[in-house]
Scaffold this motif. Structure first.
Motif, PDB file in Angstrom:
ATOM      1  N   ALA A 293      64.496 -48.742 -12.427  1.00  0.00           N
ATOM      2  CA  ALA A 293      63.933 -47.479 -11.938  1.00  0.00           C
ATOM      3  C   ALA A 293      65.040 -46.532 -11.502  1.00  0.00           C
ATOM      4  O   ALA A 293      64.933 -45.314 -11.673  1.00  0.00           O
ATOM      5  N   ALA A 294      66.120 -47.081 -10.942  1.00  0.00           N
ATOM      6  CA  ALA A 294      67.218 -46.250 -10.435  1.00  0.00           C
ATOM      7  C   ALA A 294      67.916 -45.475 -11.547  1.00  0.00           C
ATOM      8  O   ALA A 294      68.437 -44.385 -11.305  1.00  0.00           O
ATOM      9  N   CYS A 295      67.914 -45.993 -12.765  1.00  0.00           N
ATOM     10  CA  CYS A 295      68.602 -45.301 -13.861  1.00  0.00           C
ATOM     11  C   CYS A 295      67.959 -43.953 -14.182  1.00  0.00           C
ATOM     12  O   CYS A 295      68.586 -43.110 -14.807  1.00  0.00           O
ATOM     13  N   LYS A 296      66.747 -43.722 -13.716  1.00  0.00           N
ATOM     14  CA  LYS A 296      66.052 -42.459 -13.962  1.00  0.00           C
ATOM     15  C   LYS A 296      66.341 -41.425 -12.882  1.00  0.00           C
ATOM     16  O   LYS A 296      65.918 -40.280 -12.985  1.00  0.00           O
ATOM     17  N   LEU A 297      67.058 -41.810 -11.824  1.00  0.00           N
ATOM     18  CA  LEU A 297      67.322 -40.913 -10.708  1.00  0.00           C
ATOM     19  C   LEU A 297      68.685 -40.247 -10.859  1.00  0.00           C
ATOM     20  O   LEU A 297      69.569 -40.762 -11.539  1.00  0.00           O
ATOM     21  N   THR A 298      68.841 -39.110 -10.215  1.00  0.00           N
ATOM     22  CA  THR A 298      70.086 -38.350 -10.341  1.00  0.00           C
ATOM     23  C   THR A 298      71.106 -38.692  -9.263  1.00  0.00           C
ATOM     24  O   THR A 298      72.234 -38.210  -9.322  1.00  0.00           O
ATOM     25  N   ARG A 299      70.719 -39.486  -8.262  1.00  0.00           N
ATOM     26  CA  ARG A 299      71.671 -39.906  -7.238  1.00  0.00           C
ATOM     27  C   ARG A 299      71.313 -41.310  -6.760  1.00  0.00           C
ATOM     28  O   ARG A 299      70.181 -41.762  -6.921  1.00  0.00           O
ATOM     29  N   PRO A 300      72.302 -42.005  -6.182  1.00  0.00           N
ATOM     30  CA  PRO A 300      72.057 -43.377  -5.743  1.00  0.00           C
ATOM     31  C   PRO A 300      71.003 -43.437  -4.634  1.00  0.00           C
ATOM     32  O   PRO A 300      70.943 -42.563  -3.769  1.00  0.00           O
ATOM     33  N   VAL A 301      70.180 -44.465  -4.694  1.00  0.00           N
ATOM     34  CA  VAL A 301      69.159 -44.682  -3.668  1.00  0.00           C
ATOM     35  C   VAL A 301      69.110 -46.161  -3.322  1.00  0.00           C
ATOM     36  O   VAL A 301      69.594 -47.002  -4.070  1.00  0.00           O
ATOM     37  N   GLN A 302      68.530 -46.444  -2.194  1.00  0.00           N
ATOM     38  CA  GLN A 302      68.250 -47.812  -1.791  1.00  0.00           C
ATOM     39  C   GLN A 302      66.980 -47.805  -0.961  1.00  0.00           C
ATOM     40  O   GLN A 302      66.461 -46.751  -0.613  1.00  0.00           O
ATOM     41  N   PHE A 303      66.487 -48.988  -0.670  1.00  0.00           N
ATOM     42  CA  PHE A 303      65.316 -49.100   0.178  1.00  0.00           C
ATOM     43  C   PHE A 303      65.735 -49.257   1.633  1.00  0.00           C
ATOM     44  O   PHE A 303      66.729 -49.918   1.936  1.00  0.00           O
ATOM     45  N   VAL A 304      64.957 -48.679   2.527  1.00  0.00           N
ATOM     46  CA  VAL A 304      65.031 -48.965   3.948  1.00  0.00           C
ATOM     47  C   VAL A 304      63.950 -50.006   4.190  1.00  0.00           C
ATOM     48  O   VAL A 304      62.770 -49.759   3.943  1.00  0.00           O
ATOM     49  N   ASP A 305      64.353 -51.196   4.622  1.00  0.00           N
ATOM     50  CA  ASP A 305      63.395 -52.265   4.914  1.00  0.00           C
ATOM     51  C   ASP A 305      62.896 -52.077   6.344  1.00  0.00           C
ATOM     52  O   ASP A 305      63.695 -51.872   7.258  1.00  0.00           O
ATOM     53  N   MET A 306      61.583 -52.139   6.519  1.00  0.00           N
ATOM     54  CA  MET A 306      60.982 -51.911   7.833  1.00  0.00           C
ATOM     55  C   MET A 306      59.935 -52.977   8.123  1.00  0.00           C
ATOM     56  O   MET A 306      59.306 -53.505   7.196  1.00  0.00           O
ATOM     57  N   ARG A 307      59.753 -53.273   9.410  1.00  0.00           N
ATOM     58  CA  ARG A 307      58.739 -54.251   9.821  1.00  0.00           C
ATOM     59  C   ARG A 307      58.037 -53.763  11.089  1.00  0.00           C
ATOM     60  O   ARG A 307      58.655 -53.235  11.994  1.00  0.00           O
ATOM     61  N   ARG A 308      56.751 -54.015  11.124  1.00  0.00           N
ATOM     62  CA  ARG A 308      55.963 -53.810  12.339  1.00  0.00           C
ATOM     63  C   ARG A 308      55.527 -55.185  12.816  1.00  0.00           C
ATOM     64  O   ARG A 308      54.836 -55.913  12.091  1.00  0.00           O
ATOM     65  N   VAL A 309      55.942 -55.547  14.016  1.00  0.00           N
ATOM     66  CA  VAL A 309      55.574 -56.844  14.595  1.00  0.00           C
ATOM     67  C   VAL A 309      54.151 -56.742  15.121  1.00  0.00           C
ATOM     68  O   VAL A 309      53.789 -55.767  15.786  1.00  0.00           O
ATOM     69  N   LEU A 310      53.338 -57.730  14.799  1.00  0.00           N
ATOM     70  CA  LEU A 310      51.954 -57.770  15.281  1.00  0.00           C
ATOM     71  C   LEU A 310      51.892 -58.596  16.555  1.00  0.00           C
ATOM     72  O   LEU A 310      52.439 -59.696  16.619  1.00  0.00           O
ATOM     73  N   HIS A 311      51.250 -58.056  17.557  1.00  0.00           N
ATOM     74  CA  HIS A 311      51.066 -58.745  18.820  1.00  0.00           C
ATOM     75  C   HIS A 311      49.607 -59.170  18.933  1.00  0.00           C
ATOM     76  O   HIS A 311      48.704 -58.421  18.571  1.00  0.00           O
ATOM     77  N   TYR A 312      49.406 -60.337  19.445  1.00  0.00           N
ATOM     78  CA  TYR A 312      48.061 -60.888  19.593  1.00  0.00           C
ATOM     79  C   TYR A 312      47.786 -61.168  21.051  1.00  0.00           C
ATOM     80  O   TYR A 312      48.682 -61.586  21.788  1.00  0.00           O
ATOM     81  N   GLU A 313      46.558 -60.932  21.465  1.00  0.00           N
ATOM     82  CA  GLU A 313      46.159 -61.267  22.844  1.00  0.00           C
ATOM     83  C   GLU A 313      46.007 -62.768  22.940  1.00  0.00           C
ATOM     84  O   GLU A 313      45.532 -63.421  22.021  1.00  0.00           O
ATOM     85  N   ARG A 314      46.391 -63.306  24.083  1.00  0.00           N
ATOM     86  CA  ARG A 314      46.286 -64.766  24.272  1.00  0.00           C
ATOM     87  C   ARG A 314      45.135 -65.102  25.158  1.00  0.00           C
ATOM     88  O   ARG A 314      44.682 -64.444  25.969  1.00  0.00           O
TER      89      ARG A 314
END
Length: 141
Positions: A120-141
């Motif tokens: 997919a990157a070969c179709k872009l005009t400049r270098p890109v990368q992914f930003v990896d993100m996470r949302r931690v799930l909290h549970y009531e005890r």
């Protein structure tokens, strides 16, 4: 709007992965209740880290800003909680700083970066990368 499963029409090297996800019920779409048109779509999978990854995540430009994305994120979170998972992961292309900011405001935190697919990157005009993100799930005890 309502959720429905969808048959993806893909021609990329990841086609098999998406078709398998569809067959397993891990692809869903949001349709407009009036027109029946697809307005959003994503797939999800449980990772070895006991989190849920979702993506690609897409909302029709005509429906952006109308809470379709939040509806889809709510469904992703519901599915993750139903399975007792510890978090939700997403990859955001680094060029979309607006999306990184939006996910940050929704409780996601950066966990690193990863390579954008070379096919997919070969179709872009400049270098890109992914930003990896996470949302931690909290549970009531």
């Amino acid at each position: 709007m309502r959720f429905k499963t969808a048959v993806p029409r893909l021609t990329s090297p990841t086609e098999g992965k998406f078709l398998q996800a569809y067959e397993e019920g891990r692809v869903f779409k949001v349709t407009d209740s009036v027109s029946g048109c697809i307005v959003g779509m994503t797939y999800w999978e449980v990772t070895p880290n006991n989190t849920m990854y979702f993506g690609p995540f897409a909302v029709s430009p005509a429906f952006q800003g109308r809470k379709v994305g939040r509806l889809m994120l709510g469904e992703v979170e519901r599915l993750a909680r139903q399975r007792g998972l510890r978090g939700i992961d997403i990859k955001v292309i680094d060029l979309r700083t607006d999306l990184v900011a939006m996910y940050t405001a929704m409780g996601y935190a950066r966990t690193g970066s990863s390579e954008y697919p070379p096919e997919a990157a070969c179709k872009l005009t400049r270098p890109v990368q992914f930003v990896d993100m996470r949302r931690v799930l909290h549970y009531e005890r």
